[in-house]
Design a protein around this motif. Structure first.
Motif, PDB file in Angstrom:
ATOM      1  N   LEU A   1       0.893  -1.312  -0.336  1.00 57.50           N
ATOM      2  CA  LEU A   1       0.007   0.087  -0.109  1.00 57.50           C
ATOM      3  C   LEU A   1       0.794   0.928   0.160  1.00 57.50           C
ATOM      4  O   LEU A   1       2.001   1.357   0.438  1.00 57.50           O
ATOM      5  CB  LEU A   1      -0.694  -0.253   0.897  1.00 57.50           C
ATOM      6  CG  LEU A   1      -2.433   0.631   1.466  1.00 57.50           C
ATOM      7  CD1 LEU A   1      -3.129   0.452   0.016  1.00 57.50           C
ATOM      8  CD2 LEU A   1      -3.191   0.951   2.066  1.00 57.50           C
ATOM      9  N   HIS A   2       0.201   2.430  -1.117  1.00 53.15           N
ATOM     10  CA  HIS A   2       1.119   4.007  -0.910  1.00 53.15           C
ATOM     11  C   HIS A   2       0.630   4.831  -0.444  1.00 53.15           C
ATOM     12  O   HIS A   2      -0.590   5.177  -0.552  1.00 53.15           O
ATOM     13  CB  HIS A   2       1.456   3.962  -2.560  1.00 53.15           C
ATOM     14  CG  HIS A   2       2.224   5.136  -2.447  1.00 53.15           C
ATOM     15  ND1 HIS A   2       2.298   5.724  -3.714  1.00 53.15           N
ATOM     16  CD2 HIS A   2       2.616   5.824  -1.667  1.00 53.15           C
ATOM     17  CE1 HIS A   2       2.986   6.719  -4.086  1.00 53.15           C
ATOM     18  NE2 HIS A   2       2.964   6.846  -2.714  1.00 53.15           N
ATOM     19  N   VAL A   3       0.627   4.694   1.030  1.00 56.50           N
ATOM     20  CA  VAL A   3      -0.488   6.146   1.682  1.00 56.50           C
ATOM     21  C   VAL A   3       1.186   7.393   1.495  1.00 56.50           C
ATOM     22  O   VAL A   3       2.433   7.026   2.700  1.00 56.50           O
ATOM     23  CB  VAL A   3       0.379   5.068   3.109  1.00 56.50           C
ATOM     24  CG1 VAL A   3      -0.853   6.300   4.387  1.00 56.50           C
ATOM     25  CG2 VAL A   3      -1.201   3.822   2.472  1.00 56.50           C
ATOM     26  N   PRO A   4       0.964   8.305   0.926  1.00 57.58           N
ATOM     27  CA  PRO A   4       1.809  10.066   1.379  1.00 57.58           C
ATOM     28  C   PRO A   4       1.674   9.990   2.436  1.00 57.58           C
ATOM     29  O   PRO A   4       1.310  10.220   2.708  1.00 57.58           O
ATOM     30  CB  PRO A   4       1.487  10.690  -0.022  1.00 57.58           C
ATOM     31  CG  PRO A   4       0.875   9.491  -1.124  1.00 57.58           C
ATOM     32  CD  PRO A   4      -0.362   8.347   0.436  1.00 57.58           C
ATOM     33  N   VAL A   5       2.844  10.053   3.086  1.00 61.67           N
ATOM     34  CA  VAL A   5       2.588  11.094   4.541  1.00 61.67           C
ATOM     35  C   VAL A   5       2.993  12.399   4.291  1.00 61.67           C
ATOM     36  O   VAL A   5       2.283  12.818   4.727  1.00 61.67           O
ATOM     37  CB  VAL A   5       3.304  10.498   5.526  1.00 61.67           C
ATOM     38  CG1 VAL A   5       4.834  10.676   5.110  1.00 61.67           C
ATOM     39  CG2 VAL A   5       3.545  10.874   6.787  1.00 61.67           C
ATOM     40  N   GLN A   6       3.850  13.076   3.513  1.00 61.51           N
ATOM     41  CA  GLN A   6       3.922  13.814   2.575  1.00 61.51           C
ATOM     42  C   GLN A   6       5.219  15.132   3.731  1.00 61.51           C
ATOM     43  O   GLN A   6       6.257  15.823   3.628  1.00 61.51           O
ATOM     44  CB  GLN A   6       3.316  15.355   2.460  1.00 61.51           C
ATOM     45  CG  GLN A   6       1.745  14.147   1.490  1.00 61.51           C
ATOM     46  CD  GLN A   6       2.994  14.349  -0.300  1.00 61.51           C
ATOM     47  OE1 GLN A   6       4.035  13.910  -0.263  1.00 61.51           O
ATOM     48  NE2 GLN A   6       2.765  13.372  -0.860  1.00 61.51           N
ATOM     49  N   SER A   7       4.836  14.462   5.752  1.00 65.84           N
ATOM     50  CA  SER A   7       5.939  15.607   6.940  1.00 65.84           C
ATOM     51  C   SER A   7       5.247  14.845   7.213  1.00 65.84           C
ATOM     52  O   SER A   7       4.058  14.328   7.473  1.00 65.84           O
ATOM     53  CB  SER A   7       5.283  16.905   6.068  1.00 65.84           C
ATOM     54  OG  SER A   7       6.572  17.573   7.260  1.00 65.84           O
TER      55      SER A   7
END
Length: 275
Positions: free
Chosen positions: A117-123
Motif C-alpha cells: 500500500l502506498h500511503v503518502p505522509v508528505q511530512s
C-alpha cells in the motif's frame, strides 16, 4: 506489458492540498461504477493478464460518491481473480483509509492481493501538514501504519515526502527524519517543493533553495543508510513473474522480474517458459 493490466478506479480528489493542482486539473472525486470495473477485470483475466493494478489519486476515497467503498470493490474483485493471478492496490491518502482499516487489512492479507500500500505522509510535522491542508495528523498516519503493519504479514508500506514546504523549519524537518527512522520505509519517494502556478502554496514565502537541497540530501542519506529486506535472505518465496530485463537492459544477461506477496521485486534467471 501484456501480463499487467492497469485499471483506474476513480478520477479527481476530495482533498484541497495547498501545493497540488489535481482538483483543478481533474475535478472532484468521480468513482467508476463497480459493474464497469468488474467487467474490465473479467476482460483482462480472459486475456491472460497475471497482475492487475488499481490506480487512483486516492483509492481510499473510492465510492464515497456512489454509496460504495474500496473494501466492497476489492472483495468483489478478489472473488473474480483466479488462483495464480494478483491484484495490487495503488495510492491512498490517510484520511479515508483511517475509517476502513480493519477491512483493508483483511483484504491486503488475501492470498491474491499484494500486501502493498502506498500511503503518502508528505511530512512528519503536524504544523507542516496543517499548512499543506492534508486533513490528518502525524499521529493519525502512525495509526494507519501501525495497524496495517501489525495486521498484514509482510506488508510493504510505501510513502512520499516533500522537502522544503513553505514555512518548514529545521524542527519540522527533524520530525520528518524521526518518522522515517521509526518506520524505515522500504519505498520512499522524495521530492522538493515546487510552486505550482495557481496554488495557495505558490503564494507562500519559500524556504531558501540551498536549505531545501540540504534537507533533501539529508533525507536521502537517511533512506540509503538502512536496509529493509534482510529478513528475506535465505528464505524460499512464492513469486509471480510478469516481466524480464531483456528490453530494459539490452546487451546484458536477461533476467526475469517477479514480485513476492509484499510486492518486493525479485530477479530470477531467464527461463522464458516461466513467463
Amino acid at each position: 506489458n501484456p501480463l499487467v493490466e492497469i485499471i483506474p478506479i476513480n478520477t479527481g480528489c476530495l482533498g484541497s492540498c495547498t501545493y497540488c493542482k489535481t482538483v483543478y486539473a481533474r475535478g472532484r472525486l468521480g468513482s467508476y461504477e463497480p459493474s464497469a470495473l468488474l467487467s474490465r477485470l473479467d476482460s483482462a483475466v480472459a486475456e491472460g493478464v497475471a497482475e492487475v493494478w488499481l490506480t487512483s489519486e486516492d483509492a481510499g476515497a473510492y465510492g464515497r460518491d456512489l454509496g460504495s467503498s474500496l473494501p466492497s470493490l476489492l472483495e468483489a474483485m478478489l472473488e473474480r481473480v483466479p488462483e495464480g493471478r494478483m491484484l495490487r492496490v495503488g495510492m491512498t491518502n490517510p484520511p479515508y483509509i483511517l475509517q476502513q482499516l480493519p477491512a483493508i487489512a483483511k483484504l491486503l492479507s488475501h492470498p491474491r492481493c499484494y500486501a502493498f500500500l502506498h500511503v503518502p505522509v508528505q511530512s512528519g510535522s503536524n504544523r507542516v501538514l496543517h499548512t499543506m491542508r492534508r486533513e490528518y495528523t502525524r499521529e493519525e498516519f502512525c495509526r494507519v501504519a501501525d495497524t496495517l503493519l501489525a495486521s498484514v504479514p509482510s506488508l510493504l508500506l510505501a510513502t512520499d515526502i516533500i522537502c522544503g514546504m513553505p514555512g518548514e523549519t529545521e524542527e519540522d524537518h527533524q520530525q520528518t527524519l524521526a518518522l522515517v527512522r521509526k518506520y524505515r520505509f522500504p519505498v520512499l519517494n522524495i521530492s522538493q517543493f515546487y510552486p505550482r502556478p495557481g496554488t495557495l502554496a505558490a503564494k507562500m514565502k519559500r524556504v531558501p533553495t540551498h536549505v531545501v537541497k540540504e534537507r533533501t540530501r539529508e533525507l536521502s542519506a537517511l533512506f540509503n543508510s538502512y536496509t529493509t529486506f534482510d529478513t528475506l535472505l535465505n528464505t524460499t518465496l512464492e513469486v509471480l513473474v510478469t516481466d524480464s530485463t531483456a528490453v530494459s537492459r539490452p546487451g546484458a544477461t536477461p533476467q526475469l522480474i517477479a514480485h513476492d506477496k509484499g510486492y518486493v521485486q525479485v530477479l530470477l534467471p531467464y527461463v522464458p517458459e516461466h513467463m
